[in-house]
Write a protein that holds these residues in place. Structure first.
Motif: not given
Length: 596
Positions: A563-577
């Motif tokens: 979801n990039p815009t001219t003012s910012g972006v969204s981020l997501w991270w996950a690990g196995t557990h």
């Protein structure tokens, strides 16, 4: 007038006595005589005359003489005998017809013979149309009359018929016919040819003269070299009676033809336009219009100059000549354009000042003209009647290189009050080699490689390197991401931004929040400086810190950016557990490159 041998003699009265010989016919000796019982035309075998004494003579004896005719039968096979012309009633004969008649004449005369007991009519035929006819004409029936004179008058209707038949000619053939009647029956027709002529027919006539309109006429005065005249309403001309196709030819004096029915006055004095109209019969009519023309001097531009005023200003001066009686007080307009451009822009306009037939213009602009660009300058002078244009060129700023106490200026005067040691004018800077920037002992180098954008190309002549790392090639971008904060730029609470031409680079770090089930993290990074477009916007991210508790295995170290815009972006991270919930924080380093 007697008929000739070989002609046919018309017998109108029957029975008509036939004499045995010419002697008996001359003496009216009726012994051995007979009669012609049938009217008609009989061939003439011989012609003699009887005098007043009753004797035969070979030629017309004049007074008292009678023509004697030896007649053949109608088939011209045998001789019937002799007859006396005075005992017969025959068709009349045209004895005198004019060779040519003026169609406009009041009257003309024809002559013909007439015998007693008969009536006559006359007809004139032109091109198959009867243009004149008489009523039956009886005359004096008591004796034979010769060479009767008959006056023929053509009324206007007859004249118009003849002229219409002439069309484009001035002469036309005509036939006049004399018809003889006895007791209402025709005894025959005698015809003669002649011509009608239109020699005295009036030529074309002006019904209404032309009307004119003028260009650059001042107070009703025509000025040589300035005023133009053209026909606004064409003259109306009537062709001669019966003629067709009126044509016109113009002849001018003291004027120059500049278009169809359009002239310019070229010299002072009297000018004239003469119209010569010719109809299809070749008849002509002329009409002349005259014009008074005064001497003049149109506006002229003698000089135009343009010079630099300061760094971006300009001064324009112009001089010229004019006649106030012709043009009043002229107005001016100054226009300009960069050299190479096609369109002009208006800089200013106003009224000229001057006296004694000379004007002067001076105008100064303090800004708006780039030092590194040259400009075309146009000065347009417009009066009531005439106008003129002058040109000049404004060159580039005359200081390509200047030296100051603390630095140098290229294309601009060095400004000592500025903190920058190298100052470059509006023309910009171009390098064919590497550009090295040293900041606190850290080297940044810009070299070949091209970043394509939707507004043009940002081009380097080597790889783009910041602090020794290539930042504009995807293969080496990871090296830069490992130490982003050592790249200097404009600081903000959420990172740094660097602008190079139309390229914007943003770097920063953000902390992700814990998500559902405790094993994924998400968040948003607002750029420290907004991009102009999401087109050609490139973003990269890597994990800086992971959850502090050792309750996970083999986490996924990649960060998803969406979801990039001219003012910012969204981020997501996950690990196995395993089955236990993760805890702690995840921090991500972010790099974004796009259009400023």
């Amino acid at each position: 007038m007697a008929q000739r041998i070989g002609e046919r003699y018309s017998v109108g009265k029957v029975p008509l006595r036939l004499y045995w010989s010419s002697d008996r016919a001359a003496a009216k000796n009726t012994s051995q005589s007979g009669y012609i019982q049938e009217t008609g035309n009989y061939p003439i075998k011989n012609v003699l005359w009887a005098n007043s004494s009753g004797r035969v003579v070979n030629s017309d004896p004049g007074t008292g003489g009678v023509a004697l005719y030896a007649l053949m039968d109608k088939t011209n096979s045998w001789v019937l005998g002799w007859i006396r012309d005075d005992e017969n009633i025959t068709r009349g004969r045209l004895t005198k017809v004019p060779y040519s008649v003026d169609v406009t004449s009041s009257a003309f005369t024809v002559e013909f013979t007439k015998m007693k007991g008969t009536t006559y009519s006359l007809e004139i035929d032109v091109a198959g149309n009867v243009v004149y006819s008489t009523q039956s004409y009886a005359g004096n029936n008591s004796y034979n009359l010769e060479n009767i004179q008959y006056d023929i008058s053509l009324n206007e209707n007859s004249q118009n018929k003849i002229l219409s038949a002439m069309k484009d000619s001035t002469v036309i053939n005509a036939t006049i016919s004399l018809v003889t009647y006895l007791n209402g029956n025709s005894l025959g027709v005698d015809s003669k040819s002649f011509t009608f002529n239109a020699t005295n027919v009036n030529g074309p006539e002006f019904v209404s003269p032309p009307k004119y309109s003028y260009v650059n006429q001042s107070n009703g005065i025509n000025y040589a070299g300035i005023t133009e005249v053209y026909i606004s309403t064409k003259p109306v001309v009537q062709a001669s009676r019966g003629a067709k196709d009126v044509s016109v030819r113009y002849n001018s004096q003291g004027l120059q033809n500049i278009g169809p029915s359009h002239w310019k006055f070229v010299e002072a004095g009297t000018a004239s336009i003469t119209y010569t109209y010719t109809d299809s019969r070749g008849l002509t009519a002329k009409h002349t219009d005259r014009f008074q023309v005064s001497a003049s001097k149109p506006i002229s531009v003698l000089s135009v100059s343009a010079s630099r005023e300061g760094r971006t200003g300009m001064k324009v001066s112009a001089t010229g000549e004019y006649m106030s009686t012709v043009d009043g007080t002229p107005r001016y307009t100054i226009l300009y354009r960069k050299r190479g451009d096609l369109s002009w822009s208006t800089l200013t306009s106003g009224t000229t000042t001057g006296s004694n037939g000379r004007f002067r213009i001076e105008h100064t602009e303090s800004t708006g003209f780039e030092p590194s660009s040259a400009y075309d300058i146009q000065v347009k002078i417009v009066g009531k009647v005439s106008n003129a244009i002058g040109y000049s060129v404004l060159g580039t700023e005359s200081v390509p290189l200047s030296m100051g106490k603390h630095g140098s200026g290229v294309g601009v005067m060095f400004d000592n009050s500025s903190k920058y040691m190298l100052q470059v004018g509006d023309g910009g800077m171009r390098s064919t080699g590497n550009l090295l920037i040293n900041n606190n002992g850290k080297m940044s180098e810009l070299g070949p490689g091209t970043l394509n954008t939707n507004v043009g190309n940002f081009q380097f002549n080597s790889d783009v390197i910041a602090n020794g790392y290539k930042v504009l090639t995807e293969a080496d971008i990871g090296k830069f991401k490992s130490d982003p904060f050592n790249f200097k730029g404009d600081s903000a609470s959420n990172g740094l931004s660097i602008t190079m031409g139309n390229i914007l680079i943003c770097v920063g770090q953000t902390t992700l929040s814990g998500g559902g089930n405790g094993y994924y993290y998400s968040g948003k990074w607002n750029f420290p400086k907004a991009f102009s477009s999401t087109t050609n916007l490139y973003t990269f991210g890597s994990v800086a810190t992971t959850p502090s508790q050792n309750l996970y295995q083999n986490w996924n170290g990649n960060v998803s950016i969406y979801n990039p815009t001219t003012s910012g972006v969204s981020l997501w991270w996950a690990g196995t557990h395993d089955s236990k919930t993760l805890s702690g924080t995840v921090k991500v380093n972010i790099l974004a490159i796009g259009l400023a």
